[in-house]
Design a protein around this motif. Structure first.
Motif, PDB file in Angstrom:
ATOM      1  N   GLN A  94       0.830  -1.203   0.000  1.00  0.00           N
ATOM      2  CA  GLN A  94       0.000   0.000   0.000  1.00  0.00           C
ATOM      3  C   GLN A  94       0.872   1.263   0.000  1.00  0.00           C
ATOM      4  O   GLN A  94       1.947   1.307   0.592  1.00  0.00           O
ATOM      5  N   ASN A  95       0.377   2.276  -0.683  1.00  0.00           N
ATOM      6  CA  ASN A  95       0.993   3.618  -0.672  1.00  0.00           C
ATOM      7  C   ASN A  95       2.429   3.617  -1.187  1.00  0.00           C
ATOM      8  O   ASN A  95       3.264   4.398  -0.719  1.00  0.00           O
ATOM      9  N   LEU A  96       2.731   2.774  -2.161  1.00  0.00           N
ATOM     10  CA  LEU A  96       4.076   2.737  -2.727  1.00  0.00           C
ATOM     11  C   LEU A  96       4.139   3.360  -4.117  1.00  0.00           C
ATOM     12  O   LEU A  96       5.168   3.275  -4.789  1.00  0.00           O
ATOM     13  N   GLY A  97       3.052   3.952  -4.577  1.00  0.00           N
ATOM     14  CA  GLY A  97       3.066   4.690  -5.833  1.00  0.00           C
ATOM     15  C   GLY A  97       3.415   3.826  -7.036  1.00  0.00           C
ATOM     16  O   GLY A  97       2.915   2.708  -7.194  1.00  0.00           O
ATOM     17  N   TRP A  98       4.313   4.355  -7.886  1.00  0.00           N
ATOM     18  CA  TRP A  98       4.654   3.682  -9.138  1.00  0.00           C
ATOM     19  C   TRP A  98       5.408   2.380  -8.910  1.00  0.00           C
ATOM     20  O   TRP A  98       5.494   1.538  -9.812  1.00  0.00           O
ATOM     21  N   LYS A  99       5.960   2.168  -7.710  1.00  0.00           N
ATOM     22  CA  LYS A  99       6.690   0.932  -7.436  1.00  0.00           C
ATOM     23  C   LYS A  99       5.753  -0.267  -7.322  1.00  0.00           C
ATOM     24  O   LYS A  99       6.161  -1.412  -7.569  1.00  0.00           O
ATOM     25  N   LYS A 100       4.516  -0.029  -6.927  1.00  0.00           N
ATOM     26  CA  LYS A 100       3.592  -1.121  -6.641  1.00  0.00           C
ATOM     27  C   LYS A 100       3.384  -2.063  -7.830  1.00  0.00           C
ATOM     28  O   LYS A 100       3.465  -3.289  -7.660  1.00  0.00           O
TER      29      LYS A 100
END
Length: 231
Positions: A94-100
């Motif tokens: 969660q909440n990892l932006g483009w890394k997800k």
């Protein structure tokens, strides 16, 4: 921030590097022995990144006719365990932006083990730590597969049975888990459910039912002793 996360992630991936280089080279040798250019294992390990399925894909590419539905169902069965991996990683991603999206794509067995067992060191960004663990593990696999295929141009030997290296890897991981944990009930449940489904359904259809049965047993066991069971 990035450099610190990279340095923190690297030591945890080095043992996997040794295994992935060997396994990847085995895969590269196999692809080259079946007449494929080194480009095939390089790109497949880069875009598919599913070791077991990549070994299977070598045979799919040699079939007289391509059967998309067969390939899809086979891929689903071979990699169905990632459905359960993904469910357990929802909170961590969660909440990892483009890394997800990349973390989801690159979630192999070994990366999953590190994500679950190793929290980011103090002062290290969680997202970047998980990102570098994932990307390093994939680079090891890509490098091994490419190197194996390139060596396949120079070295020639009988590759019969070489695909068994993936099975051997899972056996080693199972034994390692067995030695590290005092509670062997989850391992025994996994083995028992798998053998039962294999005997009842056969080798072509046992995987998904076995995994479903294992999950049900884990849920039942956790309800009975929630503080003791850690599958």
């Amino acid at each position: 921030m990035k450099t610190k996360a990279f340095r923190a992630a690297l030591p945890y991936t080095l043992p996997i590097c040794v295994g992935f280089l060997f396994l990847g080279m085995s895969y590269g040798f196999l692809m080259r022995s079946q007449g494929f250019s080194f480009v095939y294992p390089m790109l497949m390990s880069l875009f598919i990144f599913a070791g077991s399925m990549e070994f299977v894909t070598a045979n799919l590419l040699l079939m007289p006719t391509f059967q998309p539905l067969h390939a899809f169902l086979l891929t689903l069965m071979v990699n169905a365990r990632h459905l359960f991996y993904g469910l357990s990683m929802l909170d961590k991603f969660q909440n990892l932006g483009w890394k997800k999206p990349y973390l989801i794509f690159g979630l192999c067995d070994e990366t999953f083990s590190i994500h679950c067992a190793v929290p980011p060191p103090e002062g290290v960004d969680r997202g970047w730590f998980m990102f570098f663990v994932t990307v390093l593990n994939q680079l090891y696999w890509v490098a091994g597969a490419t190197l194996g295929a390139l060596l396949g141009y120079l070295i020639h030997f009988n590759t019969t049975g070489i695909e068994f290296v993936m099975t051997a890897l899972f056996v080693v991981m199972f034994l390692n888990q067995w030695e590290e944990r005092k509670d062997h009930r989850p391992a025994l449940i996994g083995v028992g459910c798998t053998l039962l489904c294999l005997l009842v359904l056969g080798s072509d259809h046992f995987l998904l039912p076995a995994m479903g049965l294992i999950i049900l047993c884990f849920l039942w066991l956790r309800r009975r002793s929630p503080q003791e069971v850690s599958p």
